[in-house]
Design a protein around this motif. Sequence first.
Motif, short mmCIF file in Angstrom:
data_model
loop_
_atom_site.label_atom_id
_atom_site.label_comp_id
_atom_site.label_asym_id
_atom_site.label_seq_id
_atom_site.Cartn_x
_atom_site.Cartn_y
_atom_site.Cartn_z
N ALA A 11 -4.80 -6.32 28.96
CA ALA A 11 -6.14 -6.46 28.38
C ALA A 11 -7.15 -5.69 29.20
O ALA A 11 -7.11 -5.70 30.44
N VAL A 12 -8.07 -5.05 28.51
CA VAL A 12 -9.12 -4.25 29.17
C VAL A 12 -10.45 -4.45 28.44
O VAL A 12 -10.54 -5.18 27.46
N ASN A 13 -11.49 -3.77 28.93
CA ASN A 13 -12.84 -4.01 28.42
C ASN A 13 -13.17 -3.26 27.14
O ASN A 13 -14.23 -3.48 26.55
N SER A 14 -12.29 -2.39 26.67
CA SER A 14 -12.49 -1.71 25.39
C SER A 14 -11.21 -1.02 24.98
O SER A 14 -10.33 -0.76 25.82
N ALA A 15 -11.08 -0.71 23.70
CA ALA A 15 -9.92 0.06 23.24
C ALA A 15 -9.95 1.47 23.82
O ALA A 15 -8.90 2.07 24.06
N THR A 16 -11.14 2.00 24.07
CA THR A 16 -11.25 3.32 24.71
C THR A 16 -10.59 3.29 26.08
O THR A 16 -9.84 4.21 26.45
N SER A 17 -10.87 2.23 26.85
CA SER A 17 -10.25 2.09 28.17
C SER A 17 -8.74 1.96 28.03
O SER A 17 -7.98 2.51 28.84
N ALA A 18 -8.29 1.23 27.00
CA ALA A 18 -6.86 1.08 26.78
C ALA A 18 -6.19 2.42 26.48
O ALA A 18 -5.11 2.72 26.97
N LEU A 19 -6.85 3.24 25.66
CA LEU A 19 -6.32 4.57 25.38
C LEU A 19 -6.25 5.41 26.64
O LEU A 19 -5.27 6.15 26.88
N HIS A 20 -7.27 5.30 27.48
CA HIS A 20 -7.32 6.09 28.71
C HIS A 20 -6.18 5.71 29.65
O HIS A 20 -5.43 6.57 30.14
N ILE A 21 -6.02 4.41 29.91
CA ILE A 21 -4.96 4.01 30.85
C ILE A 21 -3.57 4.24 30.25
O ILE A 21 -2.61 4.46 30.99
N ALA A 22 -3.47 4.23 28.92
CA ALA A 22 -2.20 4.56 28.28
C ALA A 22 -1.83 6.02 28.56
O ALA A 22 -0.69 6.33 28.91
N CYS A 23 -2.81 6.90 28.41
CA CYS A 23 -2.58 8.31 28.71
C CYS A 23 -2.22 8.51 30.17
O CYS A 23 -1.30 9.28 30.51
N MET A 24 -2.93 7.83 31.05
CA MET A 24 -2.65 7.94 32.48
C MET A 24 -1.24 7.46 32.80
O MET A 24 -0.51 8.09 33.57
N ALA A 25 -0.85 6.33 32.21
CA ALA A 25 0.48 5.78 32.47
C ALA A 25 1.58 6.72 32.01
O ALA A 25 2.66 6.78 32.62
N LEU A 26 1.31 7.49 30.96
CA LEU A 26 2.30 8.44 30.45
C LEU A 26 2.26 9.77 31.18
O LEU A 26 3.01 10.70 30.82
N GLY A 27 1.39 9.87 32.19
CA GLY A 27 1.35 11.07 33.01
C GLY A 27 0.65 12.25 32.39
O GLY A 27 0.84 13.39 32.81
#
Length: 388
Positions: free
Chosen positions: A50-66
């Motif tokens: 869980a994060v503070n916005s879906a935008t943040s979720a998209l960002h950390i998803a991209c980061m996690a995938l390198g």
Amino acid sequence: MIPYGKQDITQADIDAVVNVLQSDFLTQGPMVPRFEELVAAHVDAKHAVAVNSATSALHIACMALGLGEGDWLWTSPVTFVASANCGLYCGAKVDFVDIDPKTYDLCPVELEAKLKQAKIDNRLPKVVVPVHLCGQPCDMAAISKLAQEYGFKIIEDASHAIGGKYKGEFIGNGRYSDITVFSFHPVKIVTTAEGGMAMTNSADLAEKMNLHRSHGITRDPHLMTHAPDGPWYYQQIALGYNYRMTELQAALGVSQMERLDAYVTRRHELAKRYDQLLADLPLTLPWQHPNSYSGLHLYVIRLQLENTNLSHLDVFEALREQGIGVNLHYIPVHIQPYFREMGFSENDFPQSMAYYRDAISLPMFQGLTNEQQDTVVAVLTEILSSQP
């Protein structure tokens, strides 16, 4: 004014938030994990962040995938800008794939053609972000098959789609993607005021996203470079952000989730009524793929401009002038000034531009009454009947 979308807040929701306000934790307490577990169980995913916005979720998803410099992220032009910006945040380049003219989702046929050319040009994407526009899932089986063939990762942008299903299974279960992202903005199906969540079946990706949402800091000794100096010890082992969800938001989300299925059911009732009441007007009504059960975040009509003397703007302004709070989801991302500077033009994605020229989002939310819906239909009917 009848809005196009609106949250539904009950006394139970208020009580849940007040209980947190009176507790020992306003952030980083037990409620966020509880919310994560609840959503994960509902959609049958192994992990939730869980994060503070879906935008943040998209960002950390991209980061996690390198995703990083030199990489490409592809998404649909018909989406909110966050679906593309998440790639730019990581230093990657962004491109788009045109939409299917019936579902308005990213078109797998267009995707395959673009991938074939990209392979020749040596510019295949590292990440593709299919967007489940209006709540209707993309053709994820076809996209997943292409991912296996061309080696890209998939982030489902399901900001519109919690509670929806694809091939009989809840969106978010990760069968066809690496990560799925939900939004809990007030106009979405359930809300945490602001908030988002990333779902995955990968423990490794979940661990990375957990780090990225909280400064890259860990208290897990197994992740540290050496044994802790003491019980107070933590280490920053990555560069992360403060994307945490508060306990207040999570409490609201837990309460709202109890009504998720009822909310989606009501949206389907409203969509069916719209389909019946608008059937004789010069409109193209939403088409639902038989393999899908949409979350129905939005109900988008398309004006048949060839059958009326009114313009898109005429109808839109007339609806708003008469108290119908319509909207347009979305202005294609590639024609935003920021993206035009990257070299994109209106002619790049013809189906997306055709959609933009005649689409209108009518009011659709679980609290919309039949009487309000009848008003929307009556006003729209009058406008389309009184042509100049």
